[in-house]
Design an enzyme around this catalytic site. Structure first.
Site, PDB file in Angstrom:
ATOM      1  N   CYS A  42      -1.457  33.376  10.514  1.00  8.15           N
ATOM      2  CA  CYS A  42      -1.187  34.091  11.757  1.00  8.15           C
ATOM      3  C   CYS A  42      -0.751  33.104  12.815  1.00  8.15           C
ATOM      4  CB  CYS A  42      -2.422  34.845  12.202  1.00  8.15           C
ATOM      5  SG  CYS A  42      -2.642  36.289  11.212  1.00  8.15           S
TER       6      CYS A  42
ATOM      7  N   GLU B 248       0.821  -1.227   0.000  1.00  2.00           N
ATOM      8  CA  GLU B 248       0.000   0.000   0.000  1.00  2.00           C
ATOM      9  C   GLU B 248       0.840   1.256   0.000  1.00  2.00           C
ATOM     10  OE1 GLU B 248      -1.828  -0.735   3.744  1.00  2.00           O
ATOM     11  OE2 GLU B 248      -3.569  -1.674   2.878  1.00  2.00           O
TER      12      GLU B 248
HETATM   13  N1  LLP Z   1      -1.096   1.710   4.717  1.00  2.00           N
HETATM   14  C1  LLP Z   1      -1.486   2.047   5.957  1.00  2.00           C
HETATM   15  C2  LLP Z   1      -2.278   1.100   6.739  1.00  2.00           C
HETATM   16  C3  LLP Z   1      -1.146   3.300   6.492  1.00  2.00           C
HETATM   17  O1  LLP Z   1      -1.519   3.605   7.710  1.00  2.00           O
HETATM   18  C4  LLP Z   1      -0.402   4.211   5.697  1.00  2.00           C
HETATM   19  C5  LLP Z   1      -0.072   5.531   6.215  1.00  2.00           C
HETATM   20  C6  LLP Z   1      -0.027   3.816   4.407  1.00  2.00           C
HETATM   21  C7  LLP Z   1      -0.385   2.554   3.943  1.00  2.00           C
HETATM   22  C8  LLP Z   1       0.736   4.714   3.481  1.00  2.00           C
HETATM   23  O2  LLP Z   1       1.942   5.147   3.989  1.00  2.00           O
HETATM   24  P1  LLP Z   1       3.001   5.876   3.019  1.00  2.00           P
HETATM   25  O3  LLP Z   1       3.395   4.865   1.988  1.00  2.00           O
HETATM   26  O4  LLP Z   1       2.315   7.026   2.376  1.00  2.00           O
HETATM   27  O5  LLP Z   1       4.083   6.288   3.904  1.00  2.00           O
HETATM   28  N2  LLP Z   1       0.441  12.374   7.409  1.00  2.00           N
HETATM   29  C9  LLP Z   1       1.705  11.687   7.584  1.00  2.00           C
HETATM   30  C10 LLP Z   1       1.634  10.256   7.147  1.00  2.00           C
HETATM   31  C11 LLP Z   1       0.598   9.457   7.875  1.00  2.00           C
HETATM   32  C12 LLP Z   1       0.603   8.067   7.318  1.00  2.00           C
HETATM   33  C13 LLP Z   1      -0.447   7.247   7.886  1.00  2.00           C
HETATM   34  N3  LLP Z   1      -0.540   5.962   7.303  1.00  2.00           N
HETATM   35  C14 LLP Z   1       2.783  12.426   6.798  1.00  2.00           C
HETATM   36  O6  LLP Z   1       2.494  13.483   6.256  1.00  2.00           O
HETATM   37  O7  LLP Z   1       3.931  11.989   6.755  1.00  2.00           O
END
Ligand code: LLP
Length: 443
Positions: free
Chosen positions: A360, A289
């Site tokens: 702000c 994913e």
């Molecule tokens: N699968 C699951 C179950 C997840 O919880 C996440 C991310 C992903 C896949 C995808 O992760 P990626 O490949 O994008 O790293 N807002 C935070 C990231 C939160 C991620 C939460 N889960 C940021 O801006 O770094």
């Protein structure tokens, strides 16, 4: 270091995938999110090719929380990817994009009954069931709608990545998934297997984000299989699918050292093959994913430089026309980004400035101590690697409108999300004046 498909053109401007960014800034205004679609295609292809070369069954599900809109879902469909959604809103967007429902996986630790019903009715491919509360609702809803549903159980395998390190303690203390050591995962397996409408496809785990090596994934595979072995003995459950989540790192700045995407896949596949043969399982399908790794580096945000505050002997703040409303990550995670001046991309860097957003809030700083050519009001600043968790975490703080999103494909640009207007932002507001009953005059 220049990104893939980025170059300085003959006018000295930053060009992305054949499109002059200063022209796009003029055409669409700033702030502006740009996506290099060809980069996304290459990344999807890298994941898929690695699986094909390994000859295993697989799905690459785009973690749509990284960036969701109709067009990106259409693109992921075109690329043959699946989709991980975590809310009714992401699911609604996927349905609107006519994404094939059988390739949608529904995640989340607090799916509401309405969301569960919506997903069951849409005929999605599987639920990644997170807890007993959800399981109870899912059993009741599939029964009452008389619909069958595939299930993966999310488990916490005891490996958690903190970017560069892996810890194997404390994993039980997570809001996500079924705990293994207390026996909850096994109880969930038994419940799903005992329900006529649910088909237990396999298990899911996700160890963290922005991961730069393969060690954690390999340990997770080992942990998962050692438990699968026990569960086979106690429940008879044999998985058809093992989903290893996302978290593959990207390059935000020079300190980041991601691996080629295929390397993560190959390490996972060989670990799964190894564990399967050691424990006498047939090799299951392997699902992943990625969110950030598909769209993060493809994104660039353009801003126009406005006010400048020079504090002699301390620093120069330059403010841009966006900030934490379109990129919350620096304020929320102290994330470090790189930027260049799009209309002066070929000029020598001669000064150091700190880039402030327009909210702000003192914490609204996008980049500290950035080297740039002499910067003036009206210059276009291009912040790179903003494609993941930028637009999707954008807000209307200070009633700042969210920027539009423009895709660049083969040199051609197309707006796929319009700029929000003040009218859009106030469209849900209701005036007290219109709704208030006329006040009775008291004599
Ligand atoms: N699968 C699951 C179950 C997840 O919880 C996440 C991310 C992903 C896949 C995808 O992760 P990626 O490949 O994008 O790293 N807002 C935070 C990231 C939160 C991620 C939460 N889960 C940021 O801006 O770094």
């Amino acid at each position: 270091m220049m990104k893939n498909n980025h170059r300085i053109n003959e006018n000295g401007n930053l060009e992305i995938n054949g499109a002059d960014t200063t022209r796009l800034a003029e055409k669409y205004g700033t702030p502006l999110y740009l996506y290099d679609v060809d980069d996304i295609c290459d990344r999807a292809q890298a994941f898929r090719q690695a699986f094909e070369e390994e000859g295993v069954g697989y799905q690459v599900a785009y973690a749509s929380k990284a960036f969701s809109c109709v067009a990106i879902f259409e693109l992921m469909d075109e690329l043959g990817l699946s989709l991980d959604v975590v809310s009714g809103g992401e699911l609604y967007t996927a349905v609107k994009a006519e994404f094939p429902p059988e390739r949608i996986h529904f995640h989340g630790n607090n799916k509401t009954p309405d969301e569960i019903e919506m997903a069951v009715n849409a005929g999605i491919g599987c639920f990644v069931v997170d807890n007993f509360h959800e399981l109870t609702w899912l059993m009741a809803i599939t029964d009452s709608l008389e619909r069958d549903m595939n299930v993966l159980l999310r488990i916490t395998p005891g490996v958690e990545a903190h970017t560069h390190e892996y810890i194997s303690t404390g994993q039980e203390d997570s809001k996500f998934g079924f705990d293994i050591t207390s026996g909850q995962a096994e109880a969930a397996i038994t419940q799903v297997m005992g329900h006529g409408r649910l088909n237990l496809l396999g298990v899911h785990c996700h160890i963290g984000s922005q991961i730069f090596d393969t060690t954690g994934f390999v340990s997770a595979v080992h942990e998962v299989f050692s438990h699968l072995d026990q569960w086979r003995a106690s429940t008879g459950f044999v998985p058809e699918v093992v989903n290893l989540g996302g978290g593959f790192g990207i390059r935000y700045n020079d300190e980041d050292t991601p691996l080629p995407l295929g390397d993560y896949v190959k390490a996972m596949v060989s670990a799964v093959k190894h564990e399967s043969s050691e424990r006498n399982f047939s090799v299951p399908e392997i699902w992943i994913e990625p969110g950030r790794a598909l769209v993060g580096e493809a994104g660039t945000t353009l801003y126009t430089v406005g006010a400048r505050k020079s504090i002699p002997g301390i620093r120069d703040y330059i403010s841009v026309d966006g900030g934490m409303t379109d990129n919350l990550r620096p304020a929320l995670y102290q994330a470090k980004y790189e930027a260049l001046v799009a209309n002066k991309a070929g000029l020598e860097k001669s000064e150091t400035v700190s880039v402030a957003g327009k909210c702000c809030e003192s914490g609204d700083m996008l980049i500290w101590d950035l080297q740039v050519p002499e910067l003036n009001q009206g210059d276009i600043l291009a912040v790179t690697s903003t494609g993941a968790y930028g637009y999707s975490m954008a807000s209307n703080y200070n009633r700042i409108a969210r920027p539009p999103v423009v895709f660049i494909r083969g040199g051609e640009d197309a707006c796929v999300v319009e700029r929000e207007t003040y009218e859009n932002m106030t469209s849900l507001d209701r005036s007290m004046k219109q709704t208030k009953e006329p006040v009775q005059q008291v004599r």
